[in-house]
Every structure is written in C-alpha cells, then in structure tokens.
Design a protein around this motif. Sequence first.
Motif, mmCIF file in Angstrom:
data_model
loop_
_atom_site.group_PDB
_atom_site.id
_atom_site.type_symbol
_atom_site.label_atom_id
_atom_site.label_comp_id
_atom_site.label_asym_id
_atom_site.label_seq_id
_atom_site.Cartn_x
_atom_site.Cartn_y
_atom_site.Cartn_z
ATOM 1 N N GLU A 296 0.830 -1.209 0.000
ATOM 2 C CA GLU A 296 0.000 0.000 0.000
ATOM 3 C C GLU A 296 0.866 1.262 0.000
ATOM 4 O O GLU A 296 0.530 2.250 -0.659
ATOM 5 C CB GLU A 296 -0.931 -0.014 1.220
ATOM 6 C CG GLU A 296 -2.003 -1.092 1.156
ATOM 7 C CD GLU A 296 -2.797 -1.214 2.450
ATOM 8 O OE1 GLU A 296 -2.469 -0.488 3.412
ATOM 9 O OE2 GLU A 296 -3.723 -2.038 2.494
ATOM 10 N N TYR A 297 1.971 1.208 0.732
ATOM 11 C CA TYR A 297 2.874 2.359 0.772
ATOM 12 C C TYR A 297 3.477 2.622 -0.614
ATOM 13 O O TYR A 297 3.564 3.772 -1.069
ATOM 14 C CB TYR A 297 3.971 2.101 1.800
ATOM 15 C CG TYR A 297 5.033 3.182 1.849
ATOM 16 C CD1 TYR A 297 4.731 4.464 2.332
ATOM 17 C CD2 TYR A 297 6.340 2.922 1.422
ATOM 18 C CE1 TYR A 297 5.717 5.457 2.380
ATOM 19 C CE2 TYR A 297 7.313 3.897 1.471
ATOM 20 C CZ TYR A 297 6.993 5.168 1.948
ATOM 21 O OH TYR A 297 7.963 6.150 1.984
ATOM 22 N N ASP A 298 3.886 1.555 -1.285
ATOM 23 C CA ASP A 298 4.452 1.696 -2.631
ATOM 24 C C ASP A 298 3.428 2.243 -3.619
ATOM 25 O O ASP A 298 3.794 2.937 -4.584
ATOM 26 C CB ASP A 298 4.981 0.349 -3.124
ATOM 27 C CG ASP A 298 6.251 -0.084 -2.383
ATOM 28 O OD1 ASP A 298 6.902 0.792 -1.772
ATOM 29 O OD2 ASP A 298 6.569 -1.289 -2.399
ATOM 30 N N ARG A 299 2.151 1.936 -3.364
ATOM 31 C CA ARG A 299 1.083 2.427 -4.242
ATOM 32 C C ARG A 299 0.636 3.833 -3.867
ATOM 33 O O ARG A 299 -0.170 4.440 -4.569
ATOM 34 C CB ARG A 299 -0.125 1.489 -4.176
ATOM 35 C CG ARG A 299 0.099 0.124 -4.796
ATOM 36 C CD ARG A 299 -1.102 -0.771 -4.546
ATOM 37 N NE ARG A 299 -0.934 -2.087 -5.163
ATOM 38 C CZ ARG A 299 -1.756 -3.118 -4.952
ATOM 39 N NH1 ARG A 299 -2.811 -2.961 -4.132
ATOM 40 N NH2 ARG A 299 -1.527 -4.275 -5.537
ATOM 41 N N GLY A 300 1.114 4.306 -2.715
ATOM 42 C CA GLY A 300 0.720 5.628 -2.264
ATOM 43 C C GLY A 300 -0.591 5.671 -1.512
ATOM 44 O O GLY A 300 -1.159 6.747 -1.303
ATOM 45 N N SER A 306 2.512 4.236 8.932
ATOM 46 C CA SER A 306 1.998 2.859 9.036
ATOM 47 C C SER A 306 3.120 1.848 8.825
ATOM 48 O O SER A 306 3.171 0.804 9.481
ATOM 49 C CB SER A 306 0.882 2.630 8.010
ATOM 50 O OG SER A 306 -0.229 3.450 8.280
ATOM 51 N N VAL A 307 4.024 2.161 7.904
ATOM 52 C CA VAL A 307 5.166 1.278 7.651
ATOM 53 C C VAL A 307 6.069 1.237 8.879
ATOM 54 O O VAL A 307 6.503 0.159 9.315
ATOM 55 C CB VAL A 307 5.966 1.763 6.424
ATOM 56 C CG1 VAL A 307 7.183 0.860 6.199
ATOM 57 C CG2 VAL A 307 5.089 1.783 5.189
ATOM 58 N N LEU A 308 6.346 2.388 9.443
ATOM 59 C CA LEU A 308 7.229 2.452 10.619
ATOM 60 C C LEU A 308 6.642 1.692 11.800
ATOM 61 O O LEU A 308 7.367 0.995 12.530
ATOM 62 C CB LEU A 308 7.481 3.914 10.997
ATOM 63 C CG LEU A 308 8.268 4.742 9.975
ATOM 64 C CD1 LEU A 308 8.318 6.208 10.393
ATOM 65 C CD2 LEU A 308 9.680 4.184 9.795
ATOM 66 N N GLU A 309 5.321 1.808 12.003
ATOM 67 C CA GLU A 309 4.675 1.078 13.112
ATOM 68 C C GLU A 309 4.714 -0.424 12.866
ATOM 69 O O GLU A 309 4.907 -1.214 13.806
ATOM 70 C CB GLU A 309 3.234 1.556 13.275
ATOM 71 C CG GLU A 309 3.125 2.929 13.908
ATOM 72 C CD GLU A 309 1.691 3.334 14.186
ATOM 73 O OE1 GLU A 309 0.772 2.743 13.561
ATOM 74 O OE2 GLU A 309 1.478 4.222 15.027
ATOM 75 N N ILE A 343 16.283 5.455 -1.190
ATOM 76 C CA ILE A 343 15.458 4.762 -0.194
ATOM 77 C C ILE A 343 15.177 5.746 0.933
ATOM 78 O O ILE A 343 15.922 6.712 1.136
ATOM 79 C CB ILE A 343 16.148 3.493 0.359
ATOM 80 C CG1 ILE A 343 17.480 3.865 1.036
ATOM 81 C CG2 ILE A 343 16.334 2.447 -0.718
ATOM 82 C CD1 ILE A 343 18.096 2.710 1.796
ATOM 83 N N ASP A 344 14.122 5.478 1.679
ATOM 84 C CA ASP A 344 13.727 6.377 2.754
ATOM 85 C C ASP A 344 14.616 6.151 3.979
ATOM 86 O O ASP A 344 14.764 5.010 4.449
ATOM 87 C CB ASP A 344 12.259 6.149 3.119
ATOM 88 C CG ASP A 344 11.755 7.164 4.119
ATOM 89 O OD1 ASP A 344 11.982 6.956 5.324
ATOM 90 O OD2 ASP A 344 11.157 8.174 3.704
ATOM 91 N N LEU A 345 15.203 7.229 4.477
ATOM 92 C CA LEU A 345 16.141 7.130 5.593
ATOM 93 C C LEU A 345 15.465 6.594 6.857
ATOM 94 O O LEU A 345 16.013 5.724 7.553
ATOM 95 C CB LEU A 345 16.760 8.498 5.876
ATOM 96 C CG LEU A 345 17.725 8.583 7.072
ATOM 97 C CD1 LEU A 345 18.897 7.636 6.878
ATOM 98 C CD2 LEU A 345 18.203 10.012 7.271
ATOM 99 N N GLN A 346 14.256 7.096 7.173
ATOM 100 C CA GLN A 346 13.567 6.659 8.393
ATOM 101 C C GLN A 346 13.227 5.170 8.342
ATOM 102 O O GLN A 346 13.383 4.444 9.325
ATOM 103 C CB GLN A 346 12.280 7.472 8.583
ATOM 104 C CG GLN A 346 12.486 8.857 9.156
ATOM 105 C CD GLN A 346 11.166 9.543 9.387
ATOM 106 O OE1 GLN A 346 10.484 9.959 8.452
ATOM 107 N NE2 GLN A 346 10.781 9.659 10.646
#
Length: 393
Positions: A296-300, A306-309, A343-346
């Motif tokens: 879902e994150y890749d699709r926006g 939500s990914v971090l959690e 890539i996303d640092l967080q």
Amino acid sequence: MKKAVICLILVLFPVLIFAQDSSSVLAAMQKNFARGSISTKIQVLQNSEEFPDVDMGPLYSQALEFILDNSRNLASDIATREMTILVVRLAGINGYSESSSMMWDLFNIYDDTQVKVEILGALGSMGMDPGVKVVTGLNNWLKLQNDKFRSGTSVEKSVVAEAVVTLGEFGDSSSFPIVFSTGSAGYSDDITYKANLALKNLEGSYSKSLIEVIKTSVPSDKLAAFKLAIDDDEMSIEEKGNLYKMTLETGLHYPVDEDNAIIRELKESSVRQLAQIKWADASNLVIEHFNRVIIEYDRGTAPKSSVLEAISCLGAMGTHEAANRLTLYLEYMNSYMENGQDIDLQISLAVIVNIGLIGDAVAFDHLLYSGYLDYPASVKKAVREALNNLKSR
C-alpha cells in the motif's frame, strides 16, 4: 344482602380467614378474583400481599391470563392497565418465575411505555432463569431497537435502558453482542453506563465475549469492543494479547473497500497494542500486515507512519520469523542502494534498528554487507550497533 356483605368482608379484611390453611386461602382469593369486577380484582391482588406464607403464584397466573384474554381493551381501559402493573409487580417481587412467559407475551402486546418498563423490571427482579423464550425474545427485541435507532427511527429509550438492565440480571451469554451494541450505539450516557455494567454480569469469559463482538459485529462495534479492552485494567496480558491478535486477524481478512477507515484504524491500533505488550504469538499476522502495508505504501495508499509502526511491531515480536522478514526487506533495500536508487532514511533506520533488537543471526550477512554500501552515516552507525547486538548473543 348478607351474602354480599360477607363476600366483601372476605375481600377487604383477610385477617378473618388468616387461620385457614394456605390452599383454602388461595382458593378463596382465586374465586373472588374470578367473579369480581375489575376494581374487585385489583383489591384481591392488593390483599394477596397480606398472606406472605401463601404461594400466590397461581393467582398471579390467573390475573395475567385474564389480562391476555382481554388484550383488546388494554389500550383504552385504565383500570385494566392499573391491574396489569400491579400483578406484574407482585409476580416480580415474589419471584414467581412461572409467569415470565405470560409477562413476555404482555410486553409484546402493550404499547404503553410504563407497562413495558414494569414488565422488564419484574422479569429482572425474579433473579431466576426466565427461559429461552424470554431471553431470546428480549435479545431480538433489543437488537431491533438498535437497528431502528441507527437508522434514525425514534425508539423509547427508557424501555431500552430497562431492557439492558434486565438482560444483565438474566446473565445469559447470548445477550453479550446485543447489549454491547446497545452501549456503543450512542443512545445516552445513562444507557451506555447501564450496558457496560450489564456486560460484566453476563456469563462466560468477558474477553472472549469481546472477541466474539470483534469477529461478528459491525465495524463500529468491533472498534468499540477493541477500545473497551484497551481501557480494561482487569483483563490479563494473556487475554489482551489474544484479543489484539484476533482484532488484527479480523481486520486483515475483512472484505476490501468496506468501512475502510474504521478497519484501517482497527488494524493499526491492534498493531500498536501488540507491539506494546510484545505478543509474539501474533508474529505471523504481523508479518502479513507488514506485507500489505509495504504494498500500500508503494502504491501511495498508506502513509509512512503505518510502515514504521509495522516495522516496530515486527521488532517487538522478537521471533525468528519476524527477523527473517525484516532481513528480506533489508536485502531489498541493499539492492536499491547498489543500483543508486533512493530509499527512505527513516524506514531503513527502523528496519536495521529492529533487526538489532531481535538479535537473530539470520540477518548477519545482509547487515554486514550494508556496511559496505553508500548508506548515510546514521544508517551505518545503526548497522554497527545491530551487528554488535547479534555478536553478543
């Protein structure tokens, strides 16, 4: 004339026949009720309280049968209404459970709010099993009121409030989903309070009953049951863990595009709670959730939060399976770095930190390789710390 006077004395002054045996007293009362006018019938019922040692149940049954047989006059006859309230109260006070079925029939006939409240109060005060007919009937009636209320149709809230209390007195576990739904429907603070009290009185495991609500009820009730469990200090960690796990499973397998906002909140809230108590038994479900969130994150369609959690929850699981899934994602990030892609640092930091928290050797090779890639200094520092954690175990 003398006979009439004697009959009146028997009705108005029961002390004159007090010395007779119980069966004779009951027979006399029933006879006077059968042949008297409505006002006399009321007097007979009132006088029945003067004989606490006599089982007046059959008299109450007789009165209820009379009222049912004359139900066409219930709406217009004030005296009959008065008698109905009186006999219902007497049957309830004296715990005459044999009358419960007839009282339920009266409940369905009467449109009068006070009479309905009196009947429910009497049924609840008996303190005995009223039978499947009454419990099932009241469950169905209350469910109908909830449906009406949610659709915007007016309902008698005083009767709803009494119904909740009565079901709590019955204590039957079958009432849990209906009573819970009543408490979360938004009738009033009073009804919500009474519903929550009633829930505690119902038979069966409270946590398992909440799980049943989460599994079977409408999304708004699922979320309300979940929040109730979070705030319940009496539930054990094991009970909460099983409930949070079932909540996540229910959310993951709920039909797509139905009540999306509530179901998303349900899933993400359950992930936060599972992470907080580190409920490893939910590890496979958390992995499934992570897989979906990444897509879902890749699709926006899902936020980074939500990914971090989801990553943090995998770390909190502490299992080999969780470590393996995070390692696969680290391998994926490494390939991106090799190809010069952003890539996303967080997210990269979160993956590496949580791999280190688990400390499973499955991640060693990919962590070691991460140190050779062109990651920012903060990520390389996290890699070193994670490797040290792996080596120390």
